[in-house]
Write an enzyme that holds these catalytic residues in place. Sequence first.
Site, PDB file in Angstrom:
ATOM      1  N   ASP A   8       6.954  -5.583   6.873  1.00 25.65           N
ATOM      2  CA  ASP A   8       5.970  -5.450   5.847  1.00 25.65           C
ATOM      3  C   ASP A   8       6.081  -6.648   4.952  1.00 25.65           C
ATOM      4  O   ASP A   8       7.069  -6.942   4.322  1.00 25.65           O
ATOM      5  CB  ASP A   8       6.518  -4.239   4.670  1.00 25.65           C
ATOM      6  CG  ASP A   8       6.252  -2.804   5.386  1.00 25.65           C
ATOM      7  OD1 ASP A   8       6.728  -2.785   6.552  1.00 25.65           O
ATOM      8  OD2 ASP A   8       6.148  -1.725   4.534  1.00 25.65           O
ATOM      9  N   GLU A  39       0.686  -4.011   4.993  1.00 18.88           N
ATOM     10  CA  GLU A  39       0.109  -2.968   3.870  1.00 18.88           C
ATOM     11  C   GLU A  39       0.547  -3.429   2.588  1.00 18.88           C
ATOM     12  O   GLU A  39      -0.321  -2.854   1.617  1.00 18.88           O
ATOM     13  CB  GLU A  39       0.646  -1.556   4.293  1.00 18.88           C
ATOM     14  CG  GLU A  39       2.258  -1.606   4.049  1.00 18.88           C
ATOM     15  CD  GLU A  39       2.697  -0.231   3.262  1.00 18.88           C
ATOM     16  OE1 GLU A  39       2.031   0.683   3.154  1.00 18.88           O
ATOM     17  OE2 GLU A  39       3.962  -0.230   2.667  1.00 18.88           O
ATOM     18  N   ASN A  40       1.293  -4.516   2.300  1.00 21.48           N
ATOM     19  CA  ASN A  40       1.546  -4.789   0.991  1.00 21.48           C
ATOM     20  C   ASN A  40       1.217  -6.357   0.682  1.00 21.48           C
ATOM     21  O   ASN A  40       1.759  -6.893  -0.149  1.00 21.48           O
ATOM     22  CB  ASN A  40       2.988  -4.738   0.572  1.00 21.48           C
ATOM     23  CG  ASN A  40       3.540  -3.363   0.801  1.00 21.48           C
ATOM     24  OD1 ASN A  40       4.491  -3.211   1.663  1.00 21.48           O
ATOM     25  ND2 ASN A  40       3.281  -2.460   0.083  1.00 21.48           N
ATOM     26  N   HIS A  68       0.003   2.225   1.801  1.00 21.75           N
ATOM     27  CA  HIS A  68      -0.957   1.520   0.858  1.00 21.75           C
ATOM     28  C   HIS A  68      -2.138   0.890   1.485  1.00 21.75           C
ATOM     29  O   HIS A  68      -2.649  -0.033   0.781  1.00 21.75           O
ATOM     30  CB  HIS A  68       0.165   0.102   0.341  1.00 21.75           C
ATOM     31  CG  HIS A  68       1.099   0.596  -0.534  1.00 21.75           C
ATOM     32  ND1 HIS A  68       0.794   1.247  -1.794  1.00 21.75           N
ATOM     33  CD2 HIS A  68       2.663   0.534  -0.321  1.00 21.75           C
ATOM     34  CE1 HIS A  68       2.203   1.727  -2.390  1.00 21.75           C
ATOM     35  NE2 HIS A  68       3.152   1.185  -1.498  1.00 21.75           N
ATOM     36  N   HIS A 148       5.071   4.233  10.271  1.00 18.18           N
ATOM     37  CA  HIS A 148       5.188   3.805   8.901  1.00 18.18           C
ATOM     38  C   HIS A 148       5.775   5.178   8.123  1.00 18.18           C
ATOM     39  O   HIS A 148       5.145   5.905   8.120  1.00 18.18           O
ATOM     40  CB  HIS A 148       4.041   3.327   8.376  1.00 18.18           C
ATOM     41  CG  HIS A 148       4.120   2.604   7.100  1.00 18.18           C
ATOM     42  ND1 HIS A 148       4.603   1.386   7.070  1.00 18.18           N
ATOM     43  CD2 HIS A 148       4.147   3.279   5.701  1.00 18.18           C
ATOM     44  CE1 HIS A 148       4.741   0.971   5.453  1.00 18.18           C
ATOM     45  NE2 HIS A 148       4.151   1.979   4.913  1.00 18.18           N
ATOM     46  N   HIS A 175      11.396  -1.350   3.857  1.00 14.55           N
ATOM     47  CA  HIS A 175      11.446  -2.457   3.412  1.00 14.55           C
ATOM     48  C   HIS A 175      12.919  -3.080   3.484  1.00 14.55           C
ATOM     49  O   HIS A 175      13.399  -3.862   3.081  1.00 14.55           O
ATOM     50  CB  HIS A 175      11.178  -2.665   1.977  1.00 14.55           C
ATOM     51  CG  HIS A 175       9.573  -2.785   1.903  1.00 14.55           C
ATOM     52  ND1 HIS A 175       9.049  -3.468   0.804  1.00 14.55           N
ATOM     53  CD2 HIS A 175       8.800  -2.275   2.383  1.00 14.55           C
ATOM     54  CE1 HIS A 175       7.811  -3.056   1.037  1.00 14.55           C
ATOM     55  NE2 HIS A 175       7.351  -2.522   2.016  1.00 14.55           N
TER      56      HIS A 175
HETATM   57 FE   LIG Z   1       5.498  -1.629   2.530  1.00 12.29          FE
HETATM   58 FE   LIG Z   2       4.811   1.660   2.704  1.00 11.09          FE
END
Ligand SMILES: [Fe+2]
Ligand SMILES: [Fe+2]
Length: 255
Positions: A8, A39-40, A68, A148, A175
């Site tokens: 991520d 996604e981030n 996200h 995920h 993460h």
């Molecule tokens: Fe993430």
């Molecule tokens: Fe996530």
Amino acid sequence: MKMLFVGDVVGTAGIEILERRLYKLKRDLAIDLTIINGENSAVGNGVNRASYQRLIRLGADVVTGGNHSFQQKGCTSLYDEAETLLRPANFPEGVSGRGSCIVDVFPVKIAVISLMGTVGLEALDNPFFCVDKLIEEADTPNIFVDFHAEATSEKKAMGQYLAGRVTGVFGTHTHVQTADETILGGHTAYITDAGMTGPELSVLGVDTEIAIQKMKYHCPVTFKISENPAFINAVAVEFNEKLGKANKIERIIMR
Ligand SMILES: [Fe+2]
Ligand SMILES: [Fe+2]
């Protein structure tokens, strides 16, 4: 062949360290294909056109998603257009975008699947049935899955469920890189979580003080990405592209 999977990417700091370091890392490891969880990657979480384009320009072949994926307003048109931007495949029918794609690394075809767990996350379609269908449809033995998910148990179960059927299963979302990389059944590269590419001294990328305030007082706060130096978390996988079988998985932490 060799593929690189990057955990991520959090915010501008995550993108910037990849812009500085990814080209050389790919060259040093002789990488043929790069998958990045994005996604981030936009400011304020999610993916937007700018962050997606930066990830592609700096060397991603496919950008995968998660809970996200649709956080940025107006991003659905981007999902409809961008063939190498994935959101989890087990979103309900009718949702914009796609959950899998084929990358042509001539003459080899490689399928990439983005999938999301349901333990402690949104109640999406059952990921096990969903991935069965996608594997059946994939016209190549080379298949990589970004799973995920929140629960280590769900990720472990998925890894073993797909052992011998796909080339690699990489957990994302928490993460934090886990140290359990392995080759399952002599075939499938697996890690419970590939980790995060973003500010190392932080709480999952978020500014530490703000995260502590939130947890200590339970009051609303505005999350801000930490300004501390970023690191890269990834895994490199060597695989036999004729059999779709992984031989080696190596964890990468690059400060
Ligand atoms: Fe993430
Ligand atoms: Fe996530």
